[in-house]
Design a protein around this motif. Structure first.
Motif, mmCIF file in Angstrom:
data_model
loop_
_atom_site.group_PDB
_atom_site.id
_atom_site.type_symbol
_atom_site.label_atom_id
_atom_site.label_comp_id
_atom_site.label_asym_id
_atom_site.label_seq_id
_atom_site.Cartn_x
_atom_site.Cartn_y
_atom_site.Cartn_z
ATOM 1 N N VAL A 295 0.820 -1.268 -0.182
ATOM 2 C CA VAL A 295 0.033 0.142 0.055
ATOM 3 C C VAL A 295 0.907 1.285 0.043
ATOM 4 N N GLY A 296 0.570 2.328 -0.763
ATOM 5 C CA GLY A 296 0.957 3.613 -0.749
ATOM 6 C C GLY A 296 2.492 3.446 -1.288
ATOM 7 N N GLY B 265 7.953 13.449 -8.666
ATOM 8 C CA GLY B 265 7.210 14.629 -7.947
ATOM 9 C C GLY B 265 7.942 14.880 -6.782
ATOM 10 N N LEU B 266 8.893 13.888 -6.047
ATOM 11 C CA LEU B 266 9.478 14.176 -4.777
ATOM 12 C C LEU B 266 10.839 14.770 -5.045
ATOM 13 N N ARG C 23 7.509 6.001 13.581
ATOM 14 C CA ARG C 23 6.803 6.442 12.210
ATOM 15 C C ARG C 23 5.973 7.757 12.606
ATOM 16 N N GLU D 194 6.252 11.215 10.729
ATOM 17 C CA GLU D 194 5.361 11.563 9.885
ATOM 18 C C GLU D 194 4.616 12.992 10.501
ATOM 19 N N ILE D 195 4.579 13.173 11.875
ATOM 20 C CA ILE D 195 4.324 14.572 12.130
ATOM 21 C C ILE D 195 5.133 15.469 11.743
ATOM 22 N N ARG E 21 3.093 21.145 5.217
ATOM 23 C CA ARG E 21 2.233 22.361 5.408
ATOM 24 C C ARG E 21 3.029 23.712 5.318
ATOM 25 N N TYR F 118 4.224 20.240 -2.456
ATOM 26 C CA TYR F 118 5.426 19.572 -2.675
ATOM 27 C C TYR F 118 6.389 20.354 -3.710
ATOM 28 N N ALA G 107 4.215 11.402 -5.686
ATOM 29 C CA ALA G 107 3.577 12.600 -4.828
ATOM 30 C C ALA G 107 2.527 11.929 -4.421
ATOM 31 N N GLU H 298 1.215 9.037 -3.866
ATOM 32 C CA GLU H 298 1.541 7.884 -3.064
ATOM 33 C C GLU H 298 1.984 8.213 -1.483
ATOM 34 N N GLN H 299 2.620 9.486 -1.580
ATOM 35 C CA GLN H 299 3.319 10.002 -0.253
ATOM 36 C C GLN H 299 1.832 10.531 0.427
ATOM 37 N N GLU H 300 1.028 11.125 -0.399
ATOM 38 C CA GLU H 300 -0.006 11.833 0.511
ATOM 39 C C GLU H 300 -1.081 10.719 0.776
ATOM 40 N N ILE H 301 -1.097 9.714 0.082
ATOM 41 C CA ILE H 301 -2.073 8.352 0.584
ATOM 42 C C ILE H 301 -1.380 7.916 1.795
ATOM 43 N N ARG H 302 -0.034 7.762 1.853
ATOM 44 C CA ARG H 302 0.646 7.226 3.043
ATOM 45 C C ARG H 302 0.185 8.152 4.217
ATOM 46 N N LEU H 303 0.198 9.526 4.097
ATOM 47 C CA LEU H 303 -0.123 10.358 5.193
ATOM 48 C C LEU H 303 -1.462 10.331 5.524
ATOM 49 N N ALA I 21 -2.453 7.723 7.008
ATOM 50 C CA ALA I 21 -2.517 6.902 8.279
ATOM 51 C C ALA I 21 -1.521 7.654 9.213
ATOM 52 N N ALA I 22 -1.085 9.079 9.052
ATOM 53 C CA ALA I 22 -0.208 9.640 10.027
ATOM 54 C C ALA I 22 -1.100 10.316 10.985
ATOM 55 N N PRO I 23 -0.471 10.715 12.269
ATOM 56 C CA PRO I 23 -1.257 11.067 13.362
ATOM 57 C C PRO I 23 -2.152 12.204 12.937
ATOM 58 N N HIS I 24 -1.776 13.375 12.052
ATOM 59 C CA HIS I 24 -2.594 14.209 11.649
ATOM 60 C C HIS I 24 -4.085 13.954 10.971
ATOM 61 N N TYR I 25 -4.000 12.837 10.483
ATOM 62 C CA TYR I 25 -5.249 12.309 9.578
ATOM 63 C C TYR I 25 -5.946 11.138 10.286
ATOM 64 N N PHE J 9 -6.047 0.207 5.259
ATOM 65 C CA PHE J 9 -5.421 -0.056 3.956
ATOM 66 C C PHE J 9 -5.222 -1.735 3.812
ATOM 67 N N PRO K 112 -4.181 15.228 1.678
ATOM 68 C CA PRO K 112 -4.596 14.325 2.464
ATOM 69 C C PRO K 112 -6.281 14.692 2.730
#
Lengths: 535, 178
Positions: free
Chosen positions: A166-167, A217-218, A276, A280-281, A288, A298, B39, B41-46, B48-52, B61, B137
């Motif tokens: 996934v992802g 994109g990254l 993780r 991710e935070i 942002r 991005y 890009a 993919e990175q937003e989709i992974r996020l 699951a991050a604490p913010h969302y 998933f 996200p």
């Protein structure tokens, strides 16, 4: 460096007084092997790229980075026949490009060595549209490499992909294994080939930039900057100092979020949920921050041909960067103090210094293997100050060394952003407090070149203008070559993101006494994109 | 800022209620990259991050298409990838949704040419479109909310539910939501 006769190296020496960082020289097909051997042996020289152009004849170009000389050397050789000397026998880093050139232009290295399928997918079936190439099609299509199903009566190939977990991006692995240990690993990325170099043909550089940013994109800022820089060299224009400063700030923000994402992925690969979440935070805060400062999470649309489109919101940057950095720094310190995590990375996915040099690796992967290459120091461009000091890297070559390099670079990037925000402080970037066990590297000699307009030691192609551009992405040196026709439209654009170089080190890293479960860790520590390779 | 948080909380609560009602707090998503720039993919992974924290809303998933209710597809659908994409879709059980995610998937980046179909619905039947390059996200969450509604329509249209005498739609979901 030994300079003899009328070789490319003597051309570099001859150009020493002309204040140009790119030297272009013609080499005949008969001399190509000998000259390649000579340059490959020169200290501080590495093969940065190889690409072709045209059909009759095919023009073969080798881009050498002469890091200690702060110059790029481009040799161009017209190939009138169907083959040319096997350069990967001299410089192993050339093998992937030999495959690519065969697919796209139909010329191959002599000797009949097997060439892999790299970009152009296999025929999809009758009635399908023929896939366009940059030159003429090869006489015989290259094949995917597969291991025999049984090796020595023990190993077999385990197919994995192209649809993966996934992802993550699509990628096909052919894992050769005896059950647990990774004996060998193959990758196919043609499932994602979008023909981006072909798409740029006939467009203006400004039109092509849209797709260049989306090649990876990254790495939109780094690849966009390298491409814009190449186009600017071809057009004979130079961006203003504020625009360069704007690009450099965006580039460091791109490095910060990529390193944060890599650290999050490393934790995920190790099953460390708390680490993780912490990474991710910080990652979300950095995205942002990007949106607040440049208007895009991005950083798309920051770089423009001849300058930069967006003026950064410096107030938002000053306010937001310390928080995001603090979050990432605390997370990094906690990770390095977590023995179970550190143990998992230690001796995992080791890339030796010899392998890193042999394969021409760049960026954090190279710097974690003791190869301190960084275009911000080695090849002057942009607004970087004469006394710029950056972390030298880490010894070890394993996933742990790569993590430490990333953490060091996070701190250095924050220092650099702060310095770029302060015009006075621009000359005071770095210092003894910068991290890095080996002590910081610096370009104490300063920038010797004012622009990257090629210095042509001999007349080049009679039509069009061309230029080479580069930028240090979060994954390492990103290169681009642009040649324009008389109408200012792109005749040939070569995009070489850092992922193109570093994926060739990935299978080496996986083979070095690793098991299946090490692969996600190694992949995270490399933090490459499939998109960058399959552009 | 307070107003934004309130709106976000309301949207989250609505989404949580819908997922709980329709899928017993367990809607499984499979992602599929058909040629993206990484890009999306990175937003989709996020997510699951604490913010969302997508899991608090009842989304999960899954690595297996056979366990998936929803296929989140990124990229312009490279022609060479179409077989793998179709096989992934066919492996999913009914009812299933396809969510085209990001500008490439919607047809905004690549044309229909020799390399790509230019959009996901060149190969897969798309139910919901999420614009953005890449979609953030929050935009993804908004798209998921729309998708849940579409999936509810599909569930109610299934033959075994339509034939049920006592309004099986409610029955089929009530048990899961308990």
């Amino acid at each position: 460096m030994t300079v003899t006769g009328t070789t490319p190296l003597s051309a570099v020496a001859a150009a020493a007084d002309t204040q140009g960082p790119v030297v272009v020289t013609d080499v005949s097909a008969a001399d190509l092997a000998g000259i390649t051997k000579e340059v490959a042996r020169a200290p501080g020289a590495r093969l940065a790229d190889m690409f072709a152009d045209g059909t009759d004849p095919v023009m073969l170009r080798l881009v050498w980075a002469l890091d200690s000389d702060q110059r790029y050397l481009i040799t161009q050789t017209p190939i009138d026949t169907d083959d040319y000397p096997a350069l990967s026998d001299i410089a192993p880093a050339a093998f992937v490009e030999e495959c690519e050139i065969y697919e796209q232009f139909g010329v191959r290295p002599v000797g009949g060595k097997p060439l892999n399928r790299v970009a152009i997918p296999p025929p999809l079936g009758q009635g399908d549209i023929d896939l366009p190439r940059l030159g003429r099609a090869p006489a015989e299509l290259p094949q995917d490499v597969h291991a025999p199903h049984v090796v020595g009566g023990q190993a077999f190939e385990f197919p994995f992909g192209p649809v993966r977990q996934v992802g993550v991006e699509s990628l096909y692995y052919g894992l050769v294994t005896s059950g647990e240990e990774v004996v060998d690993l193959y990758m196919f990325t043609w499932h994602k080939h979008r023909g981006l170099e072909w798409r740029t043909q006939g467009k203006t550089p400004a039109q092509a930039l849209f797709h260049v940013e989306r090649a990876e994109g990254l790495g939109a800022v780094a690849n966009g900057w390298a491409f814009a820089s190449a186009a600017e060299a071809a057009l004979g224009i130079e961006p203003s100092a504020p625009a360069q400063r704007c690009r450099a700030i965006a580039l460091e923000l791109e490095r910060l979020y990529n390193h944060a994402a890599a650290i999050a992925a490393l934790c995920q690969a190790c099953g460390l949920a708390v680490g993780r979440a912490a990474a991710e935070i910080a990652l979300e805060q950095l995205h942002r921050l990007n949106a607040a400062v440049f208007g895009h999470r991005y950083l798309f649309g920051v770089v423009d041909i001849g300058g930069a489109v967006v003026t950064p919101d410096t107030q938002a940057l000053r306010a937001g960067l310390p928080d995001a950095y603090g979050e990432l720094r605390r997370g990094g310190e906690a990770l390095l103090a977590t023995n179970s995590f550190v143990d998992r990375l230690e001796a995992t996915g080791t890339v030796t210094e010899e392998a890193a040099r042999r394969l021409g690796l760049v960026g954090p992967v190279a710097r974690a293997s003791g190869v301190a290459v960084d275009t911000r120091l080695d090849h002057c461009y942009g607004p970087y100050p004469g006394q710029l000091r950056l972390p030298a890297g880490q010894p070890g070559g394993d996933a742990l060394a790569r993590l430490k390099v990333m953490l060091d670079e996070v701190a250095a990037s924050v220092s650099l952003v702060n310095a770029l925000l302060d015009p006075v402080g621009l000359e005071q970037v770095g210092g003894s407090d910068l991290p890095g066990r080996s002590g910081p590297r610096s370009n104490t000699s300063g920038c010797e070149h004012s622009a990257n307009t090629p210095v042509r030691t001999r007349p080049g192609r009679p039509t069009g203008r061309s230029g080479l551009g580069w930028a240090e992405s979060s994954r390492g040196e990103s290169l681009a070559w642009v040649e324009l026709d008389s109408d200012g439209l792109i005749r040939r654009a070569r995009l070489r993101p850092a992922a193109v170089r570093n994926w060739r080190g990935f299978d080496d890293a996986c083979r070095s006494q690793n098991v299946f479960t090490d692969i996600p860790i190694i992949e995270a520590s490399f933090w490459l994109t499939v998109a960058g390779l399959a552009r | 800022m307070t107003a934004d948080i309130a709106i976000e909380e309301r949207a989250a609560a609505e989404l949580r209620r819908e997922v709980a009602r329709q899928f017993g707090r367990s809607l499984h998503i499979r992602t599929l990259d058909t040629g993206s720039c990484a890009a999306c993919e990175q937003e989709i992974r996020l997510l699951a991050a604490p913010h969302y924290d997508l899991h608090r809303l009842g989304f999960f998933f899954t690595p297996a298409p056979r366990h998936a209710d929803m296929l989140l597809v990124t990229g312009p659908m490279i022609r060479a990838f179409a077989v793998a994409a179709s096989k992934t879709y066919e492996a999913m059980p009914e009812p299933k949704l396809v969510v085209a995610t990001g500008a490439c998937a919607l047809g905004g980046v690549y044309p229909d040419d020799a390399f790509t179909y230019g959009r996901v619905d060149g190969v897969l039947p798309v139910d919901v479109w999420i614009p953005g390059c890449p979609p953030s996200p929050l935009a993804l969450l908004q798209g998921l909310l729309v998708a849940v509604g579409r999936l509810a329509e599909k569930v109610s249209g299934l033959s075994f539910i339509a034939r049920s005498p006592e309004g099986a739609h409610e029955d089929a979901t009530a048990g899961g939501a308990a």
